[in-house]
Design an enzyme around this catalytic site. Sequence first.
Site, short mmCIF file in Angstrom:
data_model
loop_
_atom_site.label_atom_id
_atom_site.label_comp_id
_atom_site.label_asym_id
_atom_site.label_seq_id
_atom_site.Cartn_x
_atom_site.Cartn_y
_atom_site.Cartn_z
N GLY A 8 0.84 -1.19 0.00
CA GLY A 8 0.00 0.00 0.00
C GLY A 8 0.87 1.24 0.00
O GLY A 8 1.45 1.59 1.04
N ALA A 9 1.01 1.87 -1.17
CA ALA A 9 1.89 3.03 -1.30
C ALA A 9 1.12 4.34 -1.21
O ALA A 9 1.52 5.34 -1.80
CB ALA A 9 2.66 2.96 -2.62
N GLY A 10 0.03 4.32 -0.46
CA GLY A 10 -0.70 5.56 -0.20
C GLY A 10 0.04 6.42 0.80
O GLY A 10 1.23 6.19 1.10
N VAL A 12 -0.23 6.77 4.08
CA VAL A 12 0.22 6.09 5.30
C VAL A 12 1.42 5.21 5.00
O VAL A 12 2.42 5.22 5.74
CB VAL A 12 -0.92 5.26 5.93
CG1 VAL A 12 -0.40 4.39 7.07
CG2 VAL A 12 -2.03 6.17 6.43
N ARG A 82 -10.94 6.55 4.71
CA ARG A 82 -12.25 7.13 4.99
C ARG A 82 -12.41 8.48 4.32
O ARG A 82 -11.44 9.20 4.11
CB ARG A 82 -12.43 7.32 6.50
CG ARG A 82 -12.69 6.08 7.27
CD ARG A 82 -13.18 6.43 8.66
NE ARG A 82 -12.19 7.13 9.45
CZ ARG A 82 -12.45 7.82 10.56
NH1 ARG A 82 -13.71 7.92 10.98
NH2 ARG A 82 -11.50 8.41 11.24
N VAL A 118 -2.77 -2.51 9.14
CA VAL A 118 -3.07 -1.11 9.43
C VAL A 118 -4.38 -0.69 8.77
O VAL A 118 -5.08 0.20 9.25
CB VAL A 118 -1.92 -0.20 8.93
CG1 VAL A 118 -2.20 1.26 9.25
CG2 VAL A 118 -0.59 -0.64 9.52
N SER A 119 -4.75 -1.34 7.68
CA SER A 119 -5.94 -0.97 6.90
C SER A 119 -7.19 -1.00 7.76
O SER A 119 -7.35 -1.84 8.65
CB SER A 119 -6.11 -1.95 5.73
OG SER A 119 -4.92 -2.05 4.97
N HIS A 175 -10.89 0.19 17.59
CA HIS A 175 -10.36 1.44 17.04
C HIS A 175 -11.51 2.23 16.43
O HIS A 175 -11.86 2.07 15.26
CB HIS A 175 -9.31 1.12 15.97
CG HIS A 175 -8.62 2.32 15.41
ND1 HIS A 175 -8.06 3.29 16.20
CD2 HIS A 175 -8.39 2.69 14.13
CE1 HIS A 175 -7.50 4.22 15.44
NE2 HIS A 175 -7.69 3.88 14.17
#
Length: 313
Positions: A8-10, A12, A82, A118-119, A175
């Site tokens: 995931g290279a977003g 975060v 989100r 983490v997602s 969470h």
Amino acid sequence: MDKIAIVGAGMVGEATAQIIARQELCRELMLIDVLGDLAQGKALDIWQAAVESGSDTWVYGGGRAALLEDSELVVVSAGVPRKPGQSRQDVLVTNLPIIDGIMRDIGEHAPDAVVLVVSNPVDVLTYRAWQLSERSRSRVFGQAGVLDTARMKCFIAEETGFSARDISALVMGGHGDSMVPLMRYCTVGSVPLSHFLTPDQIRRIVERTRKGGGEILGLKTHSSAYDAPGVAIAQMVDAIANGRNRILPAVAILEGEYGRSDIAMGVPCMLGDEGLERVIELELNEEERTMFDASADQVARDIEEMKAIVAKL
């Protein structure tokens, strides 16, 4: 560690990679995304910045699942973030098949890796990742509490005026809005927080902590938080990569602790060489137990919703 992969290279994933590379937590860092060129470009940028900071960590990127090969730790941050007005649970339908695909890739290319999820929604997706992986709970767990605790420490520092360095805090539970900030365990310079703040002040901190991610999302409007999550993830990676045996909150599969089983919940854990080496079971008073049980009940409902979605896929 020799090799760590971030899927995931977003924002975060990118923030996490920057810290891991700069702190030399591994010899080789892989940034993987379905947008392979994007991952490769970000990796090259991060590598060049890390080198200039004095780091010898090599950073590569791409889109092929085979890049996971030989990874000792895989951080899973892929999925849609989100949007304002959404809850973490609202992105479940989209992120669930993404997690399923990633866990298949990890099983094929890095079957012995520790997996840090983490997602969002992290409690449910950590449970799903563990369910698919057939690993022990020590090898699959999630990040949430370190971030939530950091937010609470900020709010305590703001309210008291004391240095954040002297503040210790702890957040448990799911969470989301049902998280359980344990104010009885919060201290400033080893002095209980209640010595400095009124009950009303403490209640305000609790509510702001529960809505901390939403507050940032509402203000930024176009993206959720990523800098603080990156730091939180890197803390956990550091504890594992360097075998520090640190006590940090993590989303763990419970096996009878706190009276719960077959559920993923945020609880204090010891993180070390083998991943999640131990769940720390605290004594909760009646009020804390009530909050924890309510949070656990919500996570259990969310997991059942996830199972219903899986049955339709």
